[in-house]
Design a protein around this motif. Structure first.
Motif, PDB file in Angstrom:
ATOM      1  N   SER A  61      -3.388   3.281 -48.931  1.00  0.00           N
ATOM      2  CA  SER A  61      -2.271   3.072 -47.863  1.00  0.00           C
ATOM      3  C   SER A  61      -1.811   1.851 -47.533  1.00  0.00           C
ATOM      4  CB  SER A  61      -2.963   3.600 -46.508  1.00  0.00           C
ATOM      5  OG  SER A  61      -3.205   5.076 -46.477  1.00  0.00           O
ATOM      6  N   ILE A 104      -0.837   2.263 -41.451  1.00  0.00           N
ATOM      7  CA  ILE A 104      -0.754   3.441 -42.319  1.00  0.00           C
ATOM      8  C   ILE A 104      -2.134   3.997 -42.792  1.00  0.00           C
ATOM      9  CG2 ILE A 104       0.200   4.035 -44.567  1.00  0.00           C
ATOM     10  CD1 ILE A 104       1.713   1.415 -44.729  1.00  0.00           C
ATOM     11  N   GLN A 106      -3.653   8.121 -44.116  1.00  0.00           N
ATOM     12  CA  GLN A 106      -3.558   9.348 -44.429  1.00  0.00           C
ATOM     13  C   GLN A 106      -4.385  10.121 -43.409  1.00  0.00           C
ATOM     14  OE1 GLN A 106      -4.222  13.257 -45.399  1.00  0.00           O
ATOM     15  NE2 GLN A 106      -6.194  11.780 -46.084  1.00  0.00           N
ATOM     16  N   VAL A 156     -10.027  13.599 -53.262  1.00  0.00           N
ATOM     17  CA  VAL A 156     -10.364  12.311 -52.807  1.00  0.00           C
ATOM     18  C   VAL A 156      -9.326  11.123 -52.868  1.00  0.00           C
ATOM     19  CG1 VAL A 156     -11.933  10.225 -52.806  1.00  0.00           C
ATOM     20  CG2 VAL A 156     -12.802  12.536 -52.439  1.00  0.00           C
TER      21      VAL A 156
HETATM   22  C1  F6R Z   1      -7.445   5.833 -52.723  1.00  0.00           C
HETATM   23  C2  F6R Z   1      -7.754   6.399 -51.601  1.00  0.00           C
HETATM   24  C3  F6R Z   1      -8.558   5.219 -50.586  1.00  0.00           C
HETATM   25  C4  F6R Z   1      -7.816   5.626 -49.288  1.00  0.00           C
HETATM   26  C5  F6R Z   1      -8.293   4.529 -48.022  1.00  0.00           C
HETATM   27  C6  F6R Z   1      -7.690   4.766 -46.940  1.00  0.00           C
HETATM   28  O1  F6R Z   1      -7.185   7.094 -53.704  1.00  0.00           O
HETATM   29  O2  F6R Z   1      -7.748   7.675 -51.332  1.00  0.00           O
HETATM   30  O3  F6R Z   1      -8.315   4.157 -51.188  1.00  0.00           O
HETATM   31  O4  F6R Z   1      -6.421   5.204 -49.372  1.00  0.00           O
HETATM   32  O5  F6R Z   1      -9.566   4.833 -47.789  1.00  0.00           O
HETATM   33  O6  F6R Z   1      -7.431   5.997 -46.240  1.00  0.00           O
HETATM   34  P1  F6R Z   1      -6.525   6.547 -45.179  1.00  0.00           P
HETATM   35  O7  F6R Z   1      -5.136   6.529 -45.718  1.00  0.00           O
HETATM   36  O8  F6R Z   1      -6.996   7.885 -44.925  1.00  0.00           O
HETATM   37  O9  F6R Z   1      -6.897   5.610 -44.221  1.00  0.00           O
END
Ligand code: F6R
Length: 366
Positions: A61, A104, A106, A156
């Motif tokens: 992100s 940002i 996910q 993941v």
């Molecule tokens: C890489 C990955 C992690 C997430 C990070 C943030 O593939 O999945 O680096 O991007 O832990 O997670 P979110 O976007 O859920 O805050």
């Protein structure tokens, strides 16, 4: 549930034409020159008038945030800082009331990102969320925001969430630029039209997955990798390296290509694969010289190039061709072969691709 794919990650990589389209659906209609993000409506003026945008996130992100920095600054002429949420929150950051913070995430549950926006909120900043999970903590804490419509991401390693984030952030930057009047009608129209073509172009890259698989086979037992890019492709290099590390456990580093000569070039020898994103954009000539520097030291170069580029083909060991698109949108295309490369290498090494060791899908610890 994996829809005939061997792993969720591969399914999710192949879903990207759809998840990118879903993230634009109802928001963009190029032929009518229509762009509207419902969740921003009441706050668009504030975004356009902001003196500074601070983007916070973690991991992939954060990489999407780095891509957005280029786009916001170029199109909307708003100064942007991109911060790791975990660094931002622990150093008494300077936040003013006219600042906009874009978080940002996910999952919408990452503890450091949530804490960072709570801190910024307490100092009077306006918070926008760009989340994939509806009703998640970060989405609820933000004042406004726009969801990415990537659908559930199970693997993941984040893939379709990244391209959905970049899509939505691009729409935010375009909206702010239009509101501010920093973008010409011609460029605005052109970018909307090109955005609508992205799903078909991603589809095209995915049709060449076999080519990437063959390259992955050759490099399955590499011990290290370097990823290089410039401009908007620099964050893509970081993302490619992160994907490889997390699912194949191969040590990989991403760098802005021009930084090589300041140290990392000492690592280059015939055992070092270097993935260079060398698409035909404003830094093309510079990247070509960087490739020459690596070849002169016998590094093995895998170049991601614009289709039809015969010049780089003659210089490097392997090329992966991708279709041409406006420079601002290139990360949406150039990241795809890197996702595939890491996936195939990890599979060939027998790794647990969907659930790599030591990692969790949502990091709710600080
Ligand atoms: C890489 C990955 C992690 C997430 C990070 C943030 O593939 O999945 O680096 O991007 O832990 O997670 P979110 O976007 O859920 O805050």
């Amino acid at each position: 549930e994996k829809g005939g794919f061997e792993h969720f990650m591969l399914k999710e990589i192949f879903e990207q034409p759809r998840s990118i389209a879903d993230s634009m659906r109802g928001r963009v209609r190029a032929e009518e020159e229509h762009l509207q993000l419902g969740g921003l409506r009441d706050y668009l003026g504030q975004l356009a008038a902001s003196e500074r945008v601070v983007i916070v996130g973690c991991g992939t992100s954060w990489h999407a945030g780095l891509v957005a920095e280029y786009i916001f600054e170029e199109l909307a002429r708003i100064p942007v800082e991109v911060e790791y949420a975990s660094e931002f929150r622990y150093r008494n950051p300077i936040i003013k009331e006219r600042d906009v913070v874009i978080a940002i995430s996910q999952s919408g549950e990452t503890a450091d990102t949530l804490a960072a926006i709570e801190l910024a909120k307490s100092k009077g900043a306006t918070i926008f969320g760009v989340c994939n999970v509806v009703g998640s903590s970060i989405a609820r804490t933000a004042h406004a925001g726009a969801y990415t419509h990537a659908g559930p991401e199970i693997g993941v390693a984040s893939t379709k969430a990244f391209t959905a984030q970049v899509t939505v952030l691009t729409l935010m930057a375009l909206s702010a630029a239009q509101q501010k009047g920093t973008i010409s009608n011609t460029v605005f129209r052109q970018l909307l039209a090109e955005l609508e073509r992205i799903p078909a172009l991603v589809e095209k890259v995915l049709r060449d997955a076999q080519k990437v698989k063959e390259i992955a086979y050759i490099f399955t037992y590499a011990r290290n990798f370097i990823y290089l890019g410039r401009g908007l492709n620099f964050p893509v290099a970081l993302e490619g390296a992160l994907k490889l590390k997390e699912i194949s456990y191969i040590h990989a580093e991403g760098y802005p290509a021009a930084e090589m000569k300041h140290g990392p070039i000492a690592l280059i020898d015939e055992d070092m694969p270097v993935v260079v994103i060398a698409t035909k954009d404003s830094s093309y000539e510079k990247v070509v010289s960087n490739i020459q520097e690596i070849k002169a030291r016998k590094g093995r170069v895998i170049a991601v190039v614009t289709e039809g580029d015969s010049h780089i083909r003659e210089m490097v060991d392997f090329v992966i061709e991708i279709p041409n698109v406006h420079e601002m949108l290139m990360p949406l295309i150039s990241v795809i072969p890197l996702q595939l490369l890491s996936y195939y290498i990890a599979v060939m090494r027998g790794r647990n691709v969907d659930q790599p060791r030591n990692l969790a899908k949502s990091v709710t610890v600080e």
